[in-house]
Design a protein around this motif. Sequence first.
Motif, PDB file in Angstrom:
ATOM      1  N   ASP A  97       0.810  -1.219   0.000  1.00 33.59           N
ATOM      2  CA  ASP A  97       0.000   0.000   0.000  1.00 33.59           C
ATOM      3  C   ASP A  97       0.845   1.271   0.000  1.00 33.59           C
ATOM      4  O   ASP A  97       0.477   2.254  -0.644  1.00 33.59           O
ATOM      5  N   ALA A  98       1.975   1.265   0.739  1.00 37.79           N
ATOM      6  CA  ALA A  98       2.775   2.492   0.863  1.00 37.79           C
ATOM      7  C   ALA A  98       3.302   2.939  -0.497  1.00 37.79           C
ATOM      8  O   ALA A  98       3.166   4.111  -0.876  1.00 37.79           O
ATOM      9  N   LEU A  99       3.883   2.022  -1.252  1.00 42.19           N
ATOM     10  CA  LEU A  99       4.413   2.368  -2.564  1.00 42.19           C
ATOM     11  C   LEU A  99       3.290   2.709  -3.536  1.00 42.19           C
ATOM     12  O   LEU A  99       3.383   3.698  -4.279  1.00 42.19           O
ATOM     13  N   PHE A 100       2.231   1.905  -3.517  1.00 38.93           N
ATOM     14  CA  PHE A 100       1.136   2.151  -4.451  1.00 38.93           C
ATOM     15  C   PHE A 100       0.480   3.498  -4.177  1.00 38.93           C
ATOM     16  O   PHE A 100       0.094   4.209  -5.106  1.00 38.93           O
ATOM     17  N   ARG A 101       0.376   3.873  -2.911  1.00 41.17           N
ATOM     18  CA  ARG A 101      -0.220   5.164  -2.567  1.00 41.17           C
ATOM     19  C   ARG A 101       0.610   6.312  -3.166  1.00 41.17           C
ATOM     20  O   ARG A 101       0.068   7.306  -3.633  1.00 41.17           O
ATOM     21  N   VAL A 104      -0.129   6.437  -6.980  1.00 41.96           N
ATOM     22  CA  VAL A 104      -1.507   6.711  -7.415  1.00 41.96           C
ATOM     23  C   VAL A 104      -1.633   8.039  -8.172  1.00 41.96           C
ATOM     24  O   VAL A 104      -2.227   8.077  -9.265  1.00 41.96           O
ATOM     25  N   PRO A 105      -1.100   9.171  -7.658  1.00 43.68           N
ATOM     26  CA  PRO A 105      -1.259  10.419  -8.423  1.00 43.68           C
ATOM     27  C   PRO A 105      -0.622  10.347  -9.806  1.00 43.68           C
ATOM     28  O   PRO A 105      -1.183  10.861 -10.779  1.00 43.68           O
ATOM     29  N   TRP A 106       0.527   9.703  -9.912  1.00 42.81           N
ATOM     30  CA  TRP A 106       1.215   9.609 -11.195  1.00 42.81           C
ATOM     31  C   TRP A 106       0.474   8.685 -12.153  1.00 42.81           C
ATOM     32  O   TRP A 106       0.391   8.959 -13.357  1.00 42.81           O
ATOM     33  N   LEU A 107      -0.048   7.588 -11.619  1.00 44.46           N
ATOM     34  CA  LEU A 107      -0.823   6.676 -12.455  1.00 44.46           C
ATOM     35  C   LEU A 107      -2.101   7.349 -12.952  1.00 44.46           C
ATOM     36  O   LEU A 107      -2.482   7.203 -14.121  1.00 44.46           O
ATOM     37  N   LEU A 108      -2.754   8.093 -12.061  1.00 42.20           N
ATOM     38  CA  LEU A 108      -3.968   8.804 -12.461  1.00 42.20           C
ATOM     39  C   LEU A 108      -3.653   9.895 -13.485  1.00 42.20           C
ATOM     40  O   LEU A 108      -4.421  10.106 -14.440  1.00 42.20           O
ATOM     41  N   TRP A 243      -4.860  16.069  -8.317  1.00 39.36           N
ATOM     42  CA  TRP A 243      -4.602  17.127  -7.330  1.00 39.36           C
ATOM     43  C   TRP A 243      -4.936  16.654  -5.919  1.00 39.36           C
ATOM     44  O   TRP A 243      -4.200  16.929  -4.963  1.00 39.36           O
ATOM     45  N   HIS A 244      -6.027  15.903  -5.783  1.00 39.90           N
ATOM     46  CA  HIS A 244      -6.469  15.454  -4.460  1.00 39.90           C
ATOM     47  C   HIS A 244      -5.483  14.466  -3.842  1.00 39.90           C
ATOM     48  O   HIS A 244      -5.197  14.539  -2.640  1.00 39.90           O
ATOM     49  N   TYR A 245      -4.975  13.532  -4.645  1.00 41.25           N
ATOM     50  CA  TYR A 245      -4.106  12.479  -4.102  1.00 41.25           C
ATOM     51  C   TYR A 245      -2.633  12.838  -4.111  1.00 41.25           C
ATOM     52  O   TYR A 245      -1.818  12.109  -3.558  1.00 41.25           O
ATOM     53  N   ALA A 246      -2.287  13.983  -4.725  1.00 38.23           N
ATOM     54  CA  ALA A 246      -0.876  14.391  -4.779  1.00 38.23           C
ATOM     55  C   ALA A 246      -0.358  14.795  -3.391  1.00 38.23           C
ATOM     56  O   ALA A 246      -1.101  15.258  -2.553  1.00 38.23           O
TER      57      ALA A 246
END
Length: 246
Positions: A97-101, A104-108, A243-246
């Motif tokens: 989860d830590a790495l994936f979190r 997430v902004p870059w993947l999105l 923007w939200h997950y960055a």
Amino acid sequence: MDMATIALLAGAGLLGGLCNAIAGGGTFFTFPALLAVGLPPVTAGATSAVAIWPGHAASLIGEGAVLRQDLIARPGRVTVFALASAAGAGLLLLSGDALFRQLVPWLLLFATLLFAAGPMLNRWLARCGVSIGPVSAACAEGGVALYGGYFGAGLGVLLLALLTVTGDDDLKRLNVVKNALATLATSIAVLIFAFGGAVVWGPAALVFLGATAGGVIGGRLARRVNPQTLRAAIVCLGLLLVWHYA
């Protein structure tokens, strides 16, 4: 699970299924909704993949002739794509989860930009008549499958762009092959996520039910809703999520 959570998940599935039926981009609704109800990022990604899988599979009904010619008759292509998809799904489970979190902004962002530029990119590739060799094509398809197994948002756009430079110029045929490969990648990822214990089935069922209803409604609205307008709205949503997950 309270009523607000049920409404959020079913509503996200409804919007996701509706968008997938018209222009694509359903993951932009389902994945954030699953995160919002408290699922860890890896679990949210896996559960979202399970919930939207039937929509991919349903798109292949009645397309047996194309599938036999373009996929069943080319087992090597299917094998490479399947193995790469499995590797991507396994990588998601192993990354934690830590790495994936953090990703997430870059993947999105990648998925949003790809989704925005997809039609223009496909038209440009078709006009240029670019083509690549079989080995390069296999490597490219493997890379796309790896991404599809890991995250999957924008997978259809990536596949159609790749098929444009490796297949014929029959867009209807390419779209069937694209749907088939996306279904293969999603199916393998779903199996790995399920056996890996990464899926929360209650939320998955709610999103699935909403997506099914959205797909039915979207199929009826496809000729009435402007896909470009919907695409623009989804791109705006994607940038807001970045923007939200960055």
